[in-house]
Design a protein around this motif. Structure first.
Motif, PDB file in Angstrom:
ATOM      1  N   ARG A   1       0.831  -1.203   0.000  1.00 30.56           N
ATOM      2  CA  ARG A   1       0.000   0.000   0.000  1.00 30.56           C
ATOM      3  C   ARG A   1       0.870   1.259   0.000  1.00 30.56           C
ATOM      4  O   ARG A   1       0.564   2.240  -0.647  1.00 30.56           O
ATOM      5  CB  ARG A   1      -0.912  -0.001   1.221  1.00 30.56           C
ATOM      6  CG  ARG A   1      -1.835   1.189   1.256  1.00 30.56           C
ATOM      7  CD  ARG A   1      -2.827   1.078   2.362  1.00 30.56           C
ATOM      8  NE  ARG A   1      -3.670   2.252   2.408  1.00 30.56           N
ATOM      9  CZ  ARG A   1      -4.441   2.561   3.405  1.00 30.56           C
ATOM     10  NH1 ARG A   1      -4.512   1.751   4.441  1.00 30.56           N
ATOM     11  NH2 ARG A   1      -5.167   3.643   3.386  1.00 30.56           N
ATOM     12  N   HIS A   2       1.974   1.226   0.752  1.00 29.36           N
ATOM     13  CA  HIS A   2       2.849   2.391   0.900  1.00 29.36           C
ATOM     14  C   HIS A   2       4.205   2.138   0.239  1.00 29.36           C
ATOM     15  O   HIS A   2       4.815   1.097   0.438  1.00 29.36           O
ATOM     16  CB  HIS A   2       3.080   2.707   2.377  1.00 29.36           C
ATOM     17  CG  HIS A   2       1.821   3.010   3.130  1.00 29.36           C
ATOM     18  ND1 HIS A   2       1.142   4.194   2.985  1.00 29.36           N
ATOM     19  CD2 HIS A   2       1.121   2.284   4.016  1.00 29.36           C
ATOM     20  CE1 HIS A   2       0.071   4.184   3.762  1.00 29.36           C
ATOM     21  NE2 HIS A   2       0.029   3.027   4.397  1.00 29.36           N
ATOM     22  N   ALA A   3       4.687   3.119  -0.494  1.00 27.54           N
ATOM     23  CA  ALA A   3       5.968   2.996  -1.194  1.00 27.54           C
ATOM     24  C   ALA A   3       7.136   2.804  -0.236  1.00 27.54           C
ATOM     25  O   ALA A   3       8.075   2.055  -0.537  1.00 27.54           O
ATOM     26  CB  ALA A   3       6.203   4.223  -2.069  1.00 27.54           C
ATOM     27  N   ASP A   4       7.081   3.449   0.942  1.00 30.63           N
ATOM     28  CA  ASP A   4       8.225   3.330   1.848  1.00 30.63           C
ATOM     29  C   ASP A   4       8.300   1.978   2.550  1.00 30.63           C
ATOM     30  O   ASP A   4       9.247   1.700   3.274  1.00 30.63           O
ATOM     31  CB  ASP A   4       8.265   4.477   2.851  1.00 30.63           C
ATOM     32  CG  ASP A   4       7.030   4.594   3.716  1.00 30.63           C
ATOM     33  OD1 ASP A   4       6.048   3.870   3.461  1.00 30.63           O
ATOM     34  OD2 ASP A   4       7.030   5.425   4.640  1.00 30.63           O
ATOM     35  N   ALA A   5       7.344   1.106   2.304  1.00 32.56           N
ATOM     36  CA  ALA A   5       7.402  -0.255   2.855  1.00 32.56           C
ATOM     37  C   ALA A   5       8.140  -1.210   1.921  1.00 32.56           C
ATOM     38  O   ALA A   5       8.564  -2.283   2.353  1.00 32.56           O
ATOM     39  CB  ALA A   5       5.989  -0.780   3.102  1.00 32.56           C
TER      40      ALA A   5
END
Length: 151
Positions: A65-69
């Motif tokens: 869901r999140h790019a930083d993951a």
């Protein structure tokens, strides 16, 4: 309320924080007066085994869901499985064509629980093995959380 460690600031209000061990030092630096509990996170053995069985010429895809993951998850999965092949990753916010292209090139597709719900159409018709990369807490971590936060 869950937040990313990158979103924490000294103004973040919390009575207690539960964070993976690798993030505990950062949590304590940003929120020194808050009770912080480090936890051990596990991923399903079947998921890790599927990745470990991939050959060096096979592709692993990750959809989050999140790019930083993306980077931390790929690093962790690689470290836990010894996977050294090609990995591609995308967030569910990507264009439909990009999602479908990412999924089509992979032998195994890992999806985070938050991404899976939004990914149904992109996964339709794929030959890839689609597995949910859902973290669980170790039993010892659950005990520690109950003790520290008096739950």
């Amino acid at each position: 309320v869950a937040i990313l460690t990158s979103e924490m600031t000294a103004r973040t209000e919390a009575e207690g924080v539960v964070a993976p061990m690798a993030a505990l030092r950062e949590v304590r630096r940003v929120l020194p007066d808050v009770e912080a509990v480090g936890v051990v996170v596990h991923y399903p053995q079947s998921v890790l085994e599927a990745v470990a069985r991939l050959g060096s010429t096979e592709t692993l895809a990750l959809v989050t869901r999140h790019a930083d993951a993306i980077a931390p998850l790929l690093d962790e999965v690689g470290a836990r499985t010894g996977f050294s092949g090609h990995a591609v990753a995308v967030t569910v916010e990507a264009e439909k064509r990009q999602l479908e292209a990412t999924v089509r090139q992979a032998r195994v597709v890992l999806v985070t629980p938050q991404a899976r719900r939004r990914l149904r159409t992109a996964l339709a018709g794929t030959d890839a093995v689609v597995l949910e990369l859902a973290p669980t807490l170790s039993p010892e971590s659950l005990v520690r959380i109950r003790e520290a936060l008096a739950i």
